[in-house]
Design a protein around this motif. Structure first.
Motif, PDB file in Angstrom:
ATOM      1  N   VAL A  60       0.840  -1.204   0.000  1.00  0.00           N
ATOM      2  CA  VAL A  60       0.000   0.000   0.000  1.00  0.00           C
ATOM      3  C   VAL A  60       0.869   1.245   0.000  1.00  0.00           C
ATOM      4  CG1 VAL A  60      -1.626   1.345   1.399  1.00  0.00           C
ATOM      5  CG2 VAL A  60      -1.986  -1.108   1.073  1.00  0.00           C
ATOM      6  N   TRP A  61       1.922   1.217   0.804  1.00  0.00           N
ATOM      7  CA  TRP A  61       2.843   2.344   0.869  1.00  0.00           C
ATOM      8  C   TRP A  61       3.465   2.611  -0.495  1.00  0.00           C
ATOM      9  CZ3 TRP A  61       7.758   2.406   4.461  1.00  0.00           C
ATOM     10  CH2 TRP A  61       8.300   3.702   4.473  1.00  0.00           C
ATOM     11  N   GLN A  62       3.927   1.542  -1.144  1.00  0.00           N
ATOM     12  CA  GLN A  62       4.537   1.700  -2.453  1.00  0.00           C
ATOM     13  C   GLN A  62       3.528   2.221  -3.466  1.00  0.00           C
ATOM     14  OE1 GLN A  62       6.116  -2.197  -3.166  1.00  0.00           O
ATOM     15  NE2 GLN A  62       8.000  -1.809  -2.032  1.00  0.00           N
ATOM     16  N   THR A  63       2.316   1.678  -3.425  1.00  0.00           N
ATOM     17  CA  THR A  63       1.288   2.127  -4.360  1.00  0.00           C
ATOM     18  C   THR A  63       0.956   3.595  -4.138  1.00  0.00           C
ATOM     19  OG1 THR A  63       0.342  -0.095  -4.430  1.00  0.00           O
ATOM     20  CG2 THR A  63      -1.055   1.725  -5.186  1.00  0.00           C
ATOM     21  N   ALA A  64       0.855   3.990  -2.866  1.00  0.00           N
ATOM     22  CA  ALA A  64       0.584   5.393  -2.565  1.00  0.00           C
ATOM     23  C   ALA A  64       1.708   6.281  -3.068  1.00  0.00           C
ATOM     24  CB  ALA A  64       0.401   5.568  -1.056  1.00  0.00           C
ATOM     25  N   ASN A  65       2.938   5.791  -2.956  1.00  0.00           N
ATOM     26  CA  ASN A  65       4.081   6.555  -3.431  1.00  0.00           C
ATOM     27  C   ASN A  65       4.027   6.722  -4.942  1.00  0.00           C
ATOM     28  OD1 ASN A  65       6.577   7.890  -2.868  1.00  0.00           O
ATOM     29  ND2 ASN A  65       7.644   6.130  -3.739  1.00  0.00           N
ATOM     30  N   ILE A  66       3.621   5.655  -5.643  1.00  0.00           N
ATOM     31  CA  ILE A  66       3.481   5.726  -7.096  1.00  0.00           C
ATOM     32  C   ILE A  66       2.430   6.758  -7.479  1.00  0.00           C
ATOM     33  CG2 ILE A  66       2.725   4.443  -9.144  1.00  0.00           C
ATOM     34  CD1 ILE A  66       3.850   1.914  -7.721  1.00  0.00           C
ATOM     35  N   ILE A  67       1.269   6.673  -6.824  1.00  0.00           N
ATOM     36  CA  ILE A  67       0.179   7.590  -7.147  1.00  0.00           C
ATOM     37  C   ILE A  67       0.580   9.026  -6.848  1.00  0.00           C
ATOM     38  CG2 ILE A  67      -2.186   8.249  -6.527  1.00  0.00           C
ATOM     39  CD1 ILE A  67      -2.737   5.269  -6.034  1.00  0.00           C
ATOM     40  N   ARG A  68       1.275   9.222  -5.714  1.00  0.00           N
ATOM     41  CA  ARG A  68       1.694  10.573  -5.358  1.00  0.00           C
ATOM     42  C   ARG A  68       2.613  11.160  -6.419  1.00  0.00           C
ATOM     43  NH1 ARG A  68       6.320  12.146  -3.254  1.00  0.00           N
ATOM     44  NH2 ARG A  68       6.910  10.039  -2.633  1.00  0.00           N
ATOM     45  N   LYS A  69       3.527  10.342  -6.947  1.00  0.00           N
ATOM     46  CA  LYS A  69       4.504  10.851  -7.898  1.00  0.00           C
ATOM     47  C   LYS A  69       3.977  10.909  -9.321  1.00  0.00           C
ATOM     48  CE  LYS A  69       7.667   7.838  -7.070  1.00  0.00           C
ATOM     49  NZ  LYS A  69       8.942   7.105  -7.186  1.00  0.00           N
ATOM     50  N   GLU A  70       3.142   9.922  -9.711  1.00  0.00           N
ATOM     51  CA  GLU A  70       2.812   9.774 -11.120  1.00  0.00           C
ATOM     52  C   GLU A  70       1.322   9.810 -11.412  1.00  0.00           C
ATOM     53  OE1 GLU A  70       4.926   6.581 -12.973  1.00  0.00           O
ATOM     54  OE2 GLU A  70       6.518   6.644 -11.481  1.00  0.00           O
ATOM     55  N   GLY A  71       0.486   9.855 -10.389  1.00  0.00           N
ATOM     56  CA  GLY A  71      -0.943   9.929 -10.622  1.00  0.00           C
ATOM     57  C   GLY A  71      -1.562   8.559 -10.801  1.00  0.00           C
ATOM     58  N   LEU A  72      -2.899   8.558 -10.895  1.00  0.00           N
ATOM     59  CA  LEU A  72      -3.632   7.295 -10.986  1.00  0.00           C
ATOM     60  C   LEU A  72      -3.398   6.578 -12.301  1.00  0.00           C
ATOM     61  CD1 LEU A  72      -7.009   8.457  -9.416  1.00  0.00           C
ATOM     62  CD2 LEU A  72      -5.336   6.914  -8.398  1.00  0.00           C
ATOM     63  N   GLY A  73      -2.870   7.268 -13.292  1.00  0.00           N
ATOM     64  CA  GLY A  73      -2.668   6.640 -14.599  1.00  0.00           C
ATOM     65  C   GLY A  73      -1.494   5.696 -14.649  1.00  0.00           C
ATOM     66  N   ALA A  74      -0.698   5.647 -13.585  1.00  0.00           N
ATOM     67  CA  ALA A  74       0.497   4.802 -13.597  1.00  0.00           C
ATOM     68  C   ALA A  74       0.140   3.369 -13.238  1.00  0.00           C
ATOM     69  CB  ALA A  74       1.528   5.352 -12.617  1.00  0.00           C
ATOM     70  N   ALA A  75      -0.736   2.760 -13.992  1.00  0.00           N
ATOM     71  CA  ALA A  75      -1.203   1.405 -13.680  1.00  0.00           C
ATOM     72  C   ALA A  75      -0.263   0.350 -14.239  1.00  0.00           C
ATOM     73  CB  ALA A  75      -2.609   1.199 -14.246  1.00  0.00           C
ATOM     74  N   VAL A  76       0.301   0.598 -15.424  1.00  0.00           N
ATOM     75  CA  VAL A  76       1.212  -0.353 -16.059  1.00  0.00           C
ATOM     76  C   VAL A  76       2.627   0.165 -15.871  1.00  0.00           C
ATOM     77  CG1 VAL A  76       1.872  -1.489 -18.195  1.00  0.00           C
ATOM     78  CG2 VAL A  76      -0.540  -0.979 -17.746  1.00  0.00           C
ATOM     79  N   ARG A  77       3.451  -0.614 -15.217  1.00  0.00           N
ATOM     80  CA  ARG A  77       4.795  -0.167 -14.877  1.00  0.00           C
ATOM     81  C   ARG A  77       5.824  -1.188 -15.351  1.00  0.00           C
ATOM     82  NH1 ARG A  77       5.364   3.517 -11.056  1.00  0.00           N
ATOM     83  NH2 ARG A  77       7.111   2.483 -10.032  1.00  0.00           N
ATOM     84  N   THR A  78       7.023  -0.687 -15.621  1.00  0.00           N
ATOM     85  CA  THR A  78       8.104  -1.576 -16.005  1.00  0.00           C
ATOM     86  C   THR A  78       8.795  -2.093 -14.758  1.00  0.00           C
ATOM     87  OG1 THR A  78       9.766   0.183 -16.073  1.00  0.00           O
ATOM     88  CG2 THR A  78       8.463  -0.175 -18.073  1.00  0.00           C
ATOM     89  N   SER A  79       9.622  -3.113 -14.947  1.00  0.00           N
ATOM     90  CA  SER A  79      10.392  -3.638 -13.825  1.00  0.00           C
ATOM     91  C   SER A  79      11.324  -2.575 -13.260  1.00  0.00           C
ATOM     92  CB  SER A  79      11.196  -4.862 -14.273  1.00  0.00           C
ATOM     93  OG  SER A  79      10.339  -5.923 -14.633  1.00  0.00           O
ATOM     94  N   ILE A  80      11.861  -1.726 -14.122  1.00  0.00           N
ATOM     95  CA  ILE A  80      12.757  -0.664 -13.664  1.00  0.00           C
ATOM     96  C   ILE A  80      12.019   0.281 -12.730  1.00  0.00           C
ATOM     97  CG2 ILE A  80      14.043   1.386 -14.409  1.00  0.00           C
ATOM     98  CD1 ILE A  80      14.786  -0.181 -16.946  1.00  0.00           C
ATOM     99  N   GLU A  81      10.819   0.673 -13.095  1.00  0.00           N
ATOM    100  CA  GLU A  81      10.035   1.578 -12.248  1.00  0.00           C
ATOM    101  C   GLU A  81       9.692   0.915 -10.916  1.00  0.00           C
ATOM    102  OE1 GLU A  81       7.580   4.246 -15.492  1.00  0.00           O
ATOM    103  OE2 GLU A  81       7.043   2.146 -15.242  1.00  0.00           O
ATOM    104  N   ASP A  82       9.320  -0.358 -10.972  1.00  0.00           N
ATOM    105  CA  ASP A  82       8.999  -1.071  -9.731  1.00  0.00           C
ATOM    106  C   ASP A  82      10.214  -1.152  -8.813  1.00  0.00           C
ATOM    107  OD1 ASP A  82       6.365  -1.477 -10.387  1.00  0.00           O
ATOM    108  OD2 ASP A  82       6.719  -3.442 -11.298  1.00  0.00           O
ATOM    109  N   LEU A  83      11.385  -1.446  -9.388  1.00  0.00           N
ATOM    110  CA  LEU A  83      12.597  -1.554  -8.588  1.00  0.00           C
ATOM    111  C   LEU A  83      12.991  -0.210  -7.987  1.00  0.00           C
ATOM    112  CD1 LEU A  83      14.677  -3.916 -10.902  1.00  0.00           C
ATOM    113  CD2 LEU A  83      13.930  -4.438  -8.578  1.00  0.00           C
ATOM    114  N   ALA A  84      12.869   0.847  -8.781  1.00  0.00           N
ATOM    115  CA  ALA A  84      13.216   2.173  -8.275  1.00  0.00           C
ATOM    116  C   ALA A  84      12.288   2.583  -7.142  1.00  0.00           C
ATOM    117  CB  ALA A  84      13.158   3.197  -9.411  1.00  0.00           C
ATOM    118  N   ASP A  85      11.018   2.255  -7.280  1.00  0.00           N
ATOM    119  CA  ASP A  85      10.067   2.599  -6.225  1.00  0.00           C
ATOM    120  C   ASP A  85      10.332   1.769  -4.976  1.00  0.00           C
ATOM    121  OD1 ASP A  85       7.519   4.188  -5.664  1.00  0.00           O
ATOM    122  OD2 ASP A  85       6.931   2.176  -5.053  1.00  0.00           O
TER     123      ASP A  85
END
Length: 261
Positions: A60-85
């Motif tokens: 949940v924390w990671q998902t919230a961090n994604i939404i905070r940085k990139e918005g709700l549209g960041a549903a499809v992510r690459t492995s690089i983005e997941d690792l960086a987050d």
């Protein structure tokens, strides 16, 4: 009744008594084992629930961090983005790997991995990923690197020296070029000051390395200007003229260089 018969009866009685005692003891031991098994299951269940709860909170924390940085549209992510987050949330201690005060961070992933998975099927994909992981691990070890985290088809790798990071990348791409599976891996490298948990510089350096990798094409090794400068004196490593790119989350443009291997 003779004395011998009395002895026989006594011995028989003792044997029966011992048999009964053994049966009772066996039943008690079985009941105790069942109680122990039940208790173990309860403890394991509790541990799993606690672990799962922690993982759920972390997710949940990671998902919230994604939404905070990139918005709700960041549903499809690459492995690089997941690792960086993941790295931004977990803040692994990389300073211990860099005695000279700077650390090179490498991100890699397979280009269009989702489409490739769908095309070859799950079983073939699992085999391919297994071989890919072994190849990456082999080259990382050979060049004194440390796999910070692997996830799916992606890797986050740390090196004390920029040269080791670049040579590892070249070795990986050469190994991939000899295989008939057709996968193309994009690699990005950035070097910056090594910092400990909680320092904002950590986040910027990791994010920069991830953005550099995201800007690379399949089969390409792309490095930031500090990496290029760190290995520019080496005659056997060459770069192209570079290109100006905008990197998400960083102001202005940044010049990135492709390794000509």
């Amino acid at each position: 009744m003779s004395g011998a018969m009395i002895v026989v009866y006594v011995l028989a009685a003792l044997a029966v008594a011992e048999g009964v005692a053994l049966v009772v003891l066996s039943l008690r031991l079985r009941a105790r084992d069942e109680e122990i098994d039940a208790l173990t299951r309860r403890l394991n269940t509790r541990a799993n629930l606690l672990s799962g709860g922690r993982e759920a909170v972390k997710q949940v924390w990671q998902t919230a961090n994604i939404i905070r940085k990139e918005g709700l549209g960041a549903a499809v992510r690459t492995s690089i983005e997941d690792l960086a987050d993941w790295a931004e949330v977990e803040r692994p201690d990389l300073a211990r790997l860099a005695p000279n005060g700077r650390i090179a961070i490498l991100f890699s992933d397979i280009e269009e991995s989702t489409a490739l998975n769908e095309r070859i099927g799950d079983r073939a994909w699992v085999r391919l990923i297994g071989r890919h992981d072994k190849m990456v691990s082999r080259h990382v070890k050979r060049h004194n690197g440390h796999v910070v985290k692997s996830q799916g088809d992606g890797f986050m790798i740390a090196f004390a020296e920029s040269e080791d990071a670049v040579r590892c990348s070249i070795g990986m791409q050469h190994a991939l070029s000899k295989r008939p599976n057709g996968i193309r891996v994009r690699i990005g490298i950035h070097v910056g000051k090594s910092v400990r948990r909680g320092d904002d510089l950590f986040g910027r350096n990791v994010a920069m390395a991830a953005r550099v990798a995201a800007a690379a094409d399949g089969g390409e090794i792309l490095v930031s200007e500090p990496v290029r400068d760190a290995v520019s004196a080496l005659d056997d490593i060459e770069f192209d003229a570079g290109r100006e790119v905008e990197l998400k989350g960083f102001s202005g443009t940044h010049r990135l260089y492709a390794v000509e291997s």
